[in-house]
Motif scaffolding. Sequence first.
Motif, PDB file in Angstrom:
ATOM      1  N   GLU B  23      27.863   1.899  -9.793  1.00 58.45           N
ATOM      2  CA  GLU B  23      27.602   0.549  -8.952  1.00 58.45           C
ATOM      3  C   GLU B  23      27.696  -0.221  -9.061  1.00 58.45           C
ATOM      4  O   GLU B  23      27.496  -1.369  -8.250  1.00 58.45           O
ATOM      5  CB  GLU B  23      26.987  -0.091 -10.213  1.00 58.45           C
ATOM      6  N   GLY B  24      29.015  -1.000  -8.521  1.00 56.54           N
ATOM      7  CA  GLY B  24      30.097  -1.569  -7.778  1.00 56.54           C
ATOM      8  C   GLY B  24      29.946  -3.152  -9.376  1.00 56.54           C
ATOM      9  O   GLY B  24      29.888  -4.052  -8.386  1.00 56.54           O
ATOM     10  N   LEU B  25      29.917  -2.549  -9.908  1.00 58.08           N
ATOM     11  CA  LEU B  25      29.346  -3.871 -10.869  1.00 58.08           C
ATOM     12  C   LEU B  25      30.786  -4.914 -11.292  1.00 58.08           C
ATOM     13  O   LEU B  25      31.127  -5.627 -11.785  1.00 58.08           O
ATOM     14  CB  LEU B  25      28.721  -3.097 -12.251  1.00 58.08           C
ATOM     15  N   LEU B  26      31.351  -3.316 -11.547  1.00 57.14           N
ATOM     16  CA  LEU B  26      32.987  -3.388 -11.297  1.00 57.14           C
ATOM     17  C   LEU B  26      34.525  -3.418 -10.728  1.00 57.14           C
ATOM     18  O   LEU B  26      34.071  -1.691 -10.048  1.00 57.14           O
ATOM     19  CB  LEU B  26      33.884  -3.086 -12.833  1.00 57.14           C
ATOM     20  N   PRO B  27      35.691  -3.663  -9.711  1.00 59.86           N
ATOM     21  CA  PRO B  27      35.942  -3.359  -8.603  1.00 59.86           C
ATOM     22  C   PRO B  27      37.056  -2.041  -9.246  1.00 59.86           C
ATOM     23  O   PRO B  27      37.422  -2.226 -10.836  1.00 59.86           O
ATOM     24  CB  PRO B  27      36.750  -4.991  -8.176  1.00 59.86           C
ATOM     25  N   PRO B  28      36.726  -1.970  -8.391  1.00 57.45           N
ATOM     26  CA  PRO B  28      38.216  -0.131  -8.789  1.00 57.45           C
ATOM     27  C   PRO B  28      39.129  -1.155  -9.188  1.00 57.45           C
ATOM     28  O   PRO B  28      39.920  -1.633  -9.183  1.00 57.45           O
ATOM     29  CB  PRO B  28      38.487   0.211  -6.954  1.00 57.45           C
ATOM     30  N   GLY B  29      39.964  -0.158  -9.728  1.00 56.45           N
ATOM     31  CA  GLY B  29      41.803  -0.457 -10.007  1.00 56.45           C
ATOM     32  C   GLY B  29      42.139  -0.257  -9.663  1.00 56.45           C
ATOM     33  O   GLY B  29      41.643   0.416  -8.664  1.00 56.45           O
ATOM     34  N   GLU B  30      43.700  -0.783  -9.717  1.00 60.35           N
ATOM     35  CA  GLU B  30      44.844  -0.296  -8.687  1.00 60.35           C
ATOM     36  C   GLU B  30      45.021   1.514  -8.560  1.00 60.35           C
ATOM     37  O   GLU B  30      45.643   1.666  -9.683  1.00 60.35           O
ATOM     38  CB  GLU B  30      45.729  -1.113  -8.675  1.00 60.35           C
ATOM     39  N   LEU B  31      45.326   1.841  -7.510  1.00 61.37           N
ATOM     40  CA  LEU B  31      45.463   3.751  -7.501  1.00 61.37           C
ATOM     41  C   LEU B  31      47.016   3.755  -8.062  1.00 61.37           C
ATOM     42  O   LEU B  31      47.695   2.698  -7.340  1.00 61.37           O
ATOM     43  CB  LEU B  31      45.003   4.235  -6.506  1.00 61.37           C
ATOM     44  N   THR B  32      47.423   4.293  -9.252  1.00 62.41           N
ATOM     45  CA  THR B  32      48.803   4.172  -9.515  1.00 62.41           C
ATOM     46  C   THR B  32      48.996   6.189  -9.429  1.00 62.41           C
ATOM     47  O   THR B  32      50.211   6.513  -8.872  1.00 62.41           O
ATOM     48  CB  THR B  32      48.422   4.165 -11.022  1.00 62.41           C
ATOM     49  N   SER B  33      48.247   6.755  -9.100  1.00 64.80           N
ATOM     50  CA  SER B  33      47.824   8.340  -8.257  1.00 64.80           C
ATOM     51  C   SER B  33      47.113   9.062  -8.168  1.00 64.80           C
ATOM     52  O   SER B  33      45.997   8.048  -7.884  1.00 64.80           O
ATOM     53  CB  SER B  33      49.120   9.278  -9.843  1.00 64.80           C
ATOM     54  N   PRO B  34      47.017  10.025  -7.853  1.00 68.27           N
ATOM     55  CA  PRO B  34      45.442  10.237  -6.527  1.00 68.27           C
ATOM     56  C   PRO B  34      44.161  10.199  -7.846  1.00 68.27           C
ATOM     57  O   PRO B  34      43.157   9.821  -7.185  1.00 68.27           O
ATOM     58  CB  PRO B  34      45.862  11.890  -5.740  1.00 68.27           C
ATOM     59  N   ASN B  35      44.259  10.539  -8.876  1.00 65.12           N
ATOM     60  CA  ASN B  35      43.413  10.562  -9.608  1.00 65.12           C
ATOM     61  C   ASN B  35      43.317   9.564 -10.459  1.00 65.12           C
ATOM     62  O   ASN B  35      42.719  10.473 -11.737  1.00 65.12           O
ATOM     63  CB  ASN B  35      42.861  12.057  -9.869  1.00 65.12           C
ATOM     64  N   GLN B  36      44.616   8.300 -10.799  1.00 64.43           N
ATOM     65  CA  GLN B  36      44.296   7.981 -12.089  1.00 64.43           C
ATOM     66  C   GLN B  36      44.961   6.387 -11.515  1.00 64.43           C
ATOM     67  O   GLN B  36      44.851   6.163 -10.627  1.00 64.43           O
ATOM     68  CB  GLN B  36      45.917   8.173 -12.611  1.00 64.43           C
ATOM     69  N   ALA B  37      42.979   5.045 -12.034  1.00 64.47           N
ATOM     70  CA  ALA B  37      43.639   3.459 -11.656  1.00 64.47           C
ATOM     71  C   ALA B  37      44.187   2.969 -12.994  1.00 64.47           C
ATOM     72  O   ALA B  37      44.207   3.323 -13.767  1.00 64.47           O
ATOM     73  CB  ALA B  37      42.560   3.888 -11.420  1.00 64.47           C
ATOM     74  N   ALA B  38      44.960   1.849 -12.248  1.00 65.84           N
ATOM     75  CA  ALA B  38      45.287   1.123 -13.221  1.00 65.84           C
ATOM     76  C   ALA B  38      44.440  -0.121 -13.500  1.00 65.84           C
ATOM     77  O   ALA B  38      44.236  -0.774 -12.488  1.00 65.84           O
ATOM     78  CB  ALA B  38      46.489   0.070 -13.313  1.00 65.84           C
ATOM     79  N   TYR B  39      43.769  -0.194 -14.893  1.00 61.31           N
ATOM     80  CA  TYR B  39      42.437  -2.054 -14.678  1.00 61.31           C
ATOM     81  C   TYR B  39      43.659  -2.751 -15.238  1.00 61.31           C
ATOM     82  O   TYR B  39      44.756  -2.878 -16.098  1.00 61.31           O
ATOM     83  CB  TYR B  39      41.632  -1.746 -15.676  1.00 61.31           C
ATOM     84  N   GLY B  40      43.002  -4.607 -14.905  1.00 60.62           N
ATOM     85  CA  GLY B  40      43.749  -5.361 -15.554  1.00 60.62           C
ATOM     86  C   GLY B  40      42.494  -6.736 -16.199  1.00 60.62           C
ATOM     87  O   GLY B  40      41.779  -6.114 -16.716  1.00 60.62           O
ATOM     88  N   GLU B  41      43.706  -7.523 -16.780  1.00 61.04           N
ATOM     89  CA  GLU B  41      42.765  -8.856 -17.430  1.00 61.04           C
ATOM     90  C   GLU B  41      41.412  -9.457 -16.633  1.00 61.04           C
ATOM     91  O   GLU B  41      40.040  -9.351 -17.414  1.00 61.04           O
ATOM     92  CB  GLU B  41      43.090  -9.554 -17.221  1.00 61.04           C
ATOM     93  N   ALA B  42      41.581  -9.375 -15.125  1.00 55.55           N
ATOM     94  CA  ALA B  42      40.141  -9.602 -14.964  1.00 55.55           C
ATOM     95  C   ALA B  42      39.033  -8.760 -14.742  1.00 55.55           C
ATOM     96  O   ALA B  42      37.613  -8.748 -15.581  1.00 55.55           O
ATOM     97  CB  ALA B  42      39.920  -9.795 -13.174  1.00 55.55           C
ATOM     98  N   HIS B  43      39.471  -7.296 -14.921  1.00 56.31           N
ATOM     99  CA  HIS B  43      37.745  -5.874 -15.724  1.00 56.31           C
ATOM    100  C   HIS B  43      37.713  -6.059 -16.905  1.00 56.31           C
ATOM    101  O   HIS B  43      36.503  -6.295 -17.170  1.00 56.31           O
ATOM    102  CB  HIS B  43      39.302  -4.945 -15.171  1.00 56.31           C
ATOM    103  N   LEU B  44      38.435  -6.546 -17.935  1.00 54.62           N
ATOM    104  CA  LEU B  44      38.504  -6.803 -19.694  1.00 54.62           C
ATOM    105  C   LEU B  44      37.490  -7.839 -19.551  1.00 54.62           C
ATOM    106  O   LEU B  44      36.209  -8.074 -19.788  1.00 54.62           O
ATOM    107  CB  LEU B  44      39.116  -7.661 -20.264  1.00 54.62           C
ATOM    108  N   ARG B  45      37.361  -9.182 -18.292  1.00 53.97           N
ATOM    109  CA  ARG B  45      36.708  -9.816 -18.498  1.00 53.97           C
ATOM    110  C   ARG B  45      34.826 -10.213 -17.880  1.00 53.97           C
ATOM    111  O   ARG B  45      34.824 -10.069 -18.553  1.00 53.97           O
ATOM    112  CB  ARG B  45      37.083 -12.015 -17.761  1.00 53.97           C
ATOM    113  N   ARG B  46      35.632  -9.350 -16.687  1.00 54.33           N
ATOM    114  CA  ARG B  46      34.016  -8.906 -16.250  1.00 54.33           C
ATOM    115  C   ARG B  46      33.593  -8.186 -17.121  1.00 54.33           C
ATOM    116  O   ARG B  46      31.597  -8.085 -16.933  1.00 54.33           O
ATOM    117  CB  ARG B  46      34.977  -8.389 -14.896  1.00 54.33           C
ATOM    118  N   LEU B  47      33.565  -6.624 -17.603  1.00 55.98           N
ATOM    119  CA  LEU B  47      33.031  -6.337 -18.746  1.00 55.98           C
ATOM    120  C   LEU B  47      32.956  -6.736 -19.631  1.00 55.98           C
ATOM    121  O   LEU B  47      31.017  -6.361 -20.552  1.00 55.98           O
ATOM    122  CB  LEU B  47      34.407  -4.859 -19.148  1.00 55.98           C
ATOM    123  N   ARG B  48      32.635  -7.502 -19.834  1.00 56.13           N
ATOM    124  CA  ARG B  48      32.966  -8.997 -21.366  1.00 56.13           C
ATOM    125  C   ARG B  48      31.308  -9.476 -20.670  1.00 56.13           C
ATOM    126  O   ARG B  48      30.425  -9.713 -21.197  1.00 56.13           O
ATOM    127  CB  ARG B  48      33.179  -9.735 -21.942  1.00 56.13           C
TER     128      ARG B  48
END
Lengths: 221, 221
Positions: B23-48
């Motif tokens: 839905e675009g509420l959370l920005p995409p993570g950083e792609l670390t492989s074609p089907n895996q992404a990494a998420y950071g603190e900013a994602h955690l804060r936004r989820l809260r």
Amino acid sequence: MRISELSRTSGVPVPTVKFYLREGLLPPGELTSPNQAAYGEAHLRRLRLIRALVEIGGVSIAAVKDVLAALDDTSLGVHDLLGSVQYALIPAQPRDDPEWREAFADVNAFLDGLGWRVRSDAPARIRLADVLHALRRRDGEPVAPDAVFGPYVQVAAQIADAEIASMAPPGSPREALAEQVAVGVATSEAAFSALRALAQEDASARRYGGSTLESARPADQ
Amino acid sequence: MRISELSRTSGVPVPTVKFYLREGLLPPGELTSPNQAAYGEAHLRRLRLIRALVEIGGVSIAAVKDVLAALDDTSLGVHDLLGSVQYALIPAQPRDDPEWREAFADVNAFLDGLGWRVRSDAPARIRLADVLHALRRRDGEPVAPDAVFGPYVQVAAQIADAEIASMAPPGSPREALAEQVAVGVATSEAAFSALRALAQEDASARRYGGSTLESARPADQ
């Protein structure tokens, strides 16, 4: 009075009045001819109550039925009646998740500490657990109920005491008291919450320097 | 961190996190492989924050998007950000009916008298008009805004002042302040409203002699 006058006097449109009659929220009028009925003061009072619950409290028709059943059940004391209105106004759903249950247990322990006489199934307990649960894991630090809710306890008690004290005294005729309590609970929640929002906006304008979008001015109409 | 850890740490289930990403509420993570992404603190804060708005404030996904857009719009000051959260939390719809418009005009005159700096499109104005409109025609007597809202003004201002004062001072970094304001506005409304309901139940038990249904006892779990 006829249905058209009932509608005009109550401010509730005729189709809505008919819907309430069909749903059994409003008792039928007295038949004066095969297809005409007369309505009285009791209908007007009940319409005002339904309107307060539905339009102000956002209560569902099913929940309004529960409140009206409580109102009509003369074995219920005023305290339980107030509870039936209040509980209808607070949508709450307990959860299964272990962390939510921990937050719920913490909320209950906190409320025990206050010594308030509150039923174990009060939905507001669940709402407080929702808040605590949502705030937890914040930067990994534990969030104690006292830190979140403590600052509100005195003010909430002060307002609630004044509200209950403004209602008719315990010995009053049940019917008058009942509707007063029901309308009062539904509208005071909405009124207080809206005023608090406006006061917050004003306090924020003073602290953070107001809007960059619109000069904050009062509405003229 | 991976999505599974993001879910564990935030307490938001993986399918819900995926829904927010879609839905675009959370920005995409950083792609670390074609089907895996990494998420950071900013994602955690936004989820809260999303959790506080959706679960506590009952805000729709569309309204959450508006709040997040305001959060990301660095041209907006803190005051307008607070407004965007608050306005998303208050569902309000002005009406066409002449009596409602009269109630609305009376509410605006009442608020003018208080001198609060509040935008003309603040939805809480509409909520107050709904309350006044629902209470009017009561026994045919006119109901003045001051009689209904007056008793709450001081307390509402007192709570709001304390809440705004507890937020980070005006000069703080925008990002920290922004999320604190957003989470704070959403959760404090729910917390205060639930505590007030519980205090009302306690005050009613003291005044009207408690429940005839259940001995009002604290919940143990």
